[in-house]
Design a protein around this motif. Structure first.
Motif, PDB file in Angstrom:
ATOM      1  N   PRO A  68       0.828  -1.209   0.000  1.00 28.62           N
ATOM      2  CA  PRO A  68       0.000   0.000   0.000  1.00 28.62           C
ATOM      3  C   PRO A  68       0.859   1.254   0.000  1.00 28.62           C
ATOM      4  O   PRO A  68       2.059   1.214   0.296  1.00 28.62           O
ATOM      5  CB  PRO A  68      -0.779  -0.130   1.316  1.00 28.62           C
ATOM      6  CG  PRO A  68       0.159  -0.866   2.222  1.00 28.62           C
ATOM      7  CD  PRO A  68       0.929  -1.819   1.334  1.00 28.62           C
ATOM      8  N   ALA A  69       0.233   2.376  -0.344  1.00 29.34           N
ATOM      9  CA  ALA A  69       0.902   3.670  -0.236  1.00 29.34           C
ATOM     10  C   ALA A  69       0.853   4.110   1.214  1.00 29.34           C
ATOM     11  O   ALA A  69      -0.222   4.353   1.766  1.00 29.34           O
ATOM     12  CB  ALA A  69       0.223   4.705  -1.126  1.00 29.34           C
ATOM     13  N   LEU A  70       2.002   4.182   1.846  1.00 29.59           N
ATOM     14  CA  LEU A  70       2.088   4.538   3.259  1.00 29.59           C
ATOM     15  C   LEU A  70       2.337   6.040   3.391  1.00 29.59           C
ATOM     16  O   LEU A  70       3.309   6.485   3.977  1.00 29.59           O
ATOM     17  CB  LEU A  70       3.191   3.725   3.938  1.00 29.59           C
ATOM     18  CG  LEU A  70       3.082   2.212   3.740  1.00 29.59           C
ATOM     19  CD1 LEU A  70       4.287   1.499   4.306  1.00 29.59           C
ATOM     20  CD2 LEU A  70       1.792   1.680   4.349  1.00 29.59           C
ATOM     21  N   GLY A  71       1.451   6.799   2.782  1.00 26.51           N
ATOM     22  CA  GLY A  71       1.597   8.247   2.745  1.00 26.51           C
ATOM     23  C   GLY A  71       1.687   8.723   1.310  1.00 26.51           C
ATOM     24  O   GLY A  71       2.088   7.990   0.404  1.00 26.51           O
ATOM     25  N   VAL A  75       4.830   0.849  -5.078  1.00 28.06           N
ATOM     26  CA  VAL A  75       3.493   0.787  -4.488  1.00 28.06           C
ATOM     27  C   VAL A  75       2.552   0.093  -5.464  1.00 28.06           C
ATOM     28  O   VAL A  75       2.573   0.366  -6.667  1.00 28.06           O
ATOM     29  CB  VAL A  75       2.992   2.210  -4.167  1.00 28.06           C
ATOM     30  CG1 VAL A  75       1.512   2.183  -3.803  1.00 28.06           C
ATOM     31  CG2 VAL A  75       3.805   2.817  -3.046  1.00 28.06           C
ATOM     32  N   SER A 128       1.205   0.485   9.236  1.00 28.78           N
ATOM     33  CA  SER A 128       0.742   1.026   7.960  1.00 28.78           C
ATOM     34  C   SER A 128      -0.535   1.830   8.104  1.00 28.78           C
ATOM     35  O   SER A 128      -0.710   2.862   7.450  1.00 28.78           O
ATOM     36  CB  SER A 128       0.530  -0.112   6.953  1.00 28.78           C
ATOM     37  OG  SER A 128      -0.415  -1.067   7.441  1.00 28.78           O
ATOM     38  N   SER A 129      -1.451   1.408   8.984  1.00 32.52           N
ATOM     39  CA  SER A 129      -2.712   2.144   9.147  1.00 32.52           C
ATOM     40  C   SER A 129      -2.463   3.535   9.707  1.00 32.52           C
ATOM     41  O   SER A 129      -3.180   4.483   9.376  1.00 32.52           O
ATOM     42  CB  SER A 129      -3.663   1.366  10.063  1.00 32.52           C
ATOM     43  OG  SER A 129      -3.059   1.119  11.324  1.00 32.52           O
ATOM     44  N   SER A 137      -1.228   5.759   6.655  1.00 30.24           N
ATOM     45  CA  SER A 137      -1.988   5.881   5.412  1.00 30.24           C
ATOM     46  C   SER A 137      -3.316   6.604   5.542  1.00 30.24           C
ATOM     47  O   SER A 137      -3.888   7.003   4.527  1.00 30.24           O
ATOM     48  CB  SER A 137      -2.241   4.484   4.821  1.00 30.24           C
ATOM     49  OG  SER A 137      -3.004   3.690   5.720  1.00 30.24           O
ATOM     50  N   ASP A 138      -3.842   6.801   6.777  1.00 30.81           N
ATOM     51  CA  ASP A 138      -5.216   7.315   6.828  1.00 30.81           C
ATOM     52  C   ASP A 138      -5.481   8.483   7.774  1.00 30.81           C
ATOM     53  O   ASP A 138      -6.613   8.659   8.225  1.00 30.81           O
ATOM     54  CB  ASP A 138      -6.175   6.170   7.174  1.00 30.81           C
ATOM     55  CG  ASP A 138      -5.914   5.571   8.554  1.00 30.81           C
ATOM     56  OD1 ASP A 138      -4.994   6.041   9.233  1.00 30.81           O
ATOM     57  OD2 ASP A 138      -6.638   4.632   8.940  1.00 30.81           O
TER      58      ASP A 138
END
Length: 394
Positions: A7-10, A68, A306-307, A310-311
């Protein structure tokens, strides 16, 4: 069968290096479970999976840098039997995908090392320092989160007489890489987002008095700091003024009902990260303070999830401890707002027609004009002000 991709981590991440698998083929995994560790420009991140299943194949070997969106593993749905034919993915290694003739049997990537000799959990900055000094991280006892090896652990080992092989250019290059990523993201933000800025001076007498009373009898490690009150006030204000909480994506604003406040944290090696405290508005202050302390410690040790990366739905930056009176930040895309707090300072202040001296903090807002205007931004700052006048309600 489904893929688990990097995933894109930022918004500033294009690629990452897989450093460890935390699972093996045949393992059942739950939604939200950390399954791999990925080294990014800023931190080592435990990547969580957001769909339950069973690990079928690991497609990428540790040490491999991938973009990514690259599939890292394939998983079977819960209860799905093993397929009779293998999926078409080719395992990736540090030298690129394995050609079919080189790997006639699509064997799952698994560690053959005994468990005590598996690659240790170590932050990127600690790994680089260990390499520079010629220290084997497997010989160190980690004192960081989840027993990870931190920069302090490496420096203590070096002071104890471990051999050194200085190579400062490695650290310089990594720092330059981080600055380049930050510059690219901030340039994009200023180029694409029509910022507007507002500021408000907020009295903190009520909040300071409440904190003093609340912390009486608490052990030092359990005391609540002003930063926790500020985070909670921002989160509650974002619920009331939803234009400040969400993402601008695909030429439209997507408001978020949950408030995940990103906290700007400076890193020891330079640069910063802004991981999220999830559901900030819903947490008691004691829990919020505990999670903030943990988040800062793990961010500076280079161990994130990661959460968290990313959010975040909006970001708070607090430079008060650095002696800064006010800070006007740059929005972190795809977010649409950033709140800044300066250093509280005693100032003359009129209360009920009488002049008094109160602690005052300058609070600033950078907001996206595509989503809101100055009127709504002013309402947002007013909500923060009013919430901080009634800390017992937070």
């Amino acid at each position: 069968m489904f893929d688990f991709a990097l995933p894109a981590l930022g918004a500033d991440m294009d690629e990452g290096t897989l450093t460890d698998w935390l699972v093996k083929a045949g393992d059942d995994v739950a939604r939200g479970q950390a399954v791999a560790t990925v080294d990014t420009v800023k931190a080592a991140v435990d990547v969580e999976i957001w769909r339950a299943g069973t690990i079928h194949r690991l497609l990428v070997e540790p040490g491999t840098t991938v973009s990514v969106g690259t599939p890292l593993a394939t998983l079977r749905e819960p209860g799905e039997p093993e397929p009779t034919m293998e999926p078409a993915h080719e395992p990736a290694t540090a030298h690129g995908p394995v050609a079919p003739e080189r790997a006639p049997e699509p064997a799952t990537i698994e560690s053959t090392e005994p468990e005590p000799h598996r690659r240790p959990r170590i932050s990127p900055v600690a790994r680089r320092e260990a390499d520079k000094r010629g220290i084997d991280p497997t010989t160190l006892t980690g004192t960081g989160p989840l027993s990870s090896v931190t920069l302090d652990d490496v420096l203590r080992a070096a002071e104890a007489g471990k051999p050194a092989a200085p190579a400062p250019e490695v650290t310089v290059d990594k720092a330059r890489e981080m600055r380049r990523a930050i510059a690219a993201l901030m340039s994009r933000s200023k180029r694409e987002i029509p910022h507007y800025y507002l500021a408000d001076d907020i009295p903190l007498q009520a909040a300071a008095s409440w904190l003093q009373h609340e912390n009486t009898g608490r052990p030092v490690t359990a005391r609540i700091l002003m930063a926790a009150l500020q985070l909670k006030a921002v989160a509650l204000a974002a619920q009331r003024i939803p234009e400040m909480n969400g993402f601008w994506q695909d030429d439209a604003f997507h408001p978020q009902t949950r408030v995940h406040v990103g906290v700007a944290i400076s890193l020891r090696q330079g640069g910063l990260v802004a991981p999220a405290i999830h559901d900030t508005a819903d947490k008691p202050l004691g829990q919020l303070m505990s999670e903030l302390t943990d988040l800062v410690a793990r961010a500076r040790a280079g161990s994130m999830r990661s959460s968290e990366m990313s959010d975040p739905t909006l970001t708070v930056t607090n430079l008060g401890e650095r002696g800064v009176g006010s800070v006007f930040g740059v929005i972190y895309p795809p977010q649409v707002a950033l709140v800044g707090f300066g250093m509280p300072a005693d100032r003359a202040w009129a209360v009920d027609g009488k002049l008094d001296v109160l602690p005052i903090v300058t609070t600033t807002l950078a907001a996206d004009h595509r989503v809101s205007d100055g009127h709504r931004g002013a309402r947002f700052l007013t909500e923060i002000r009013e919430l901080l006048q009634h800390p017992q309600d937070l």
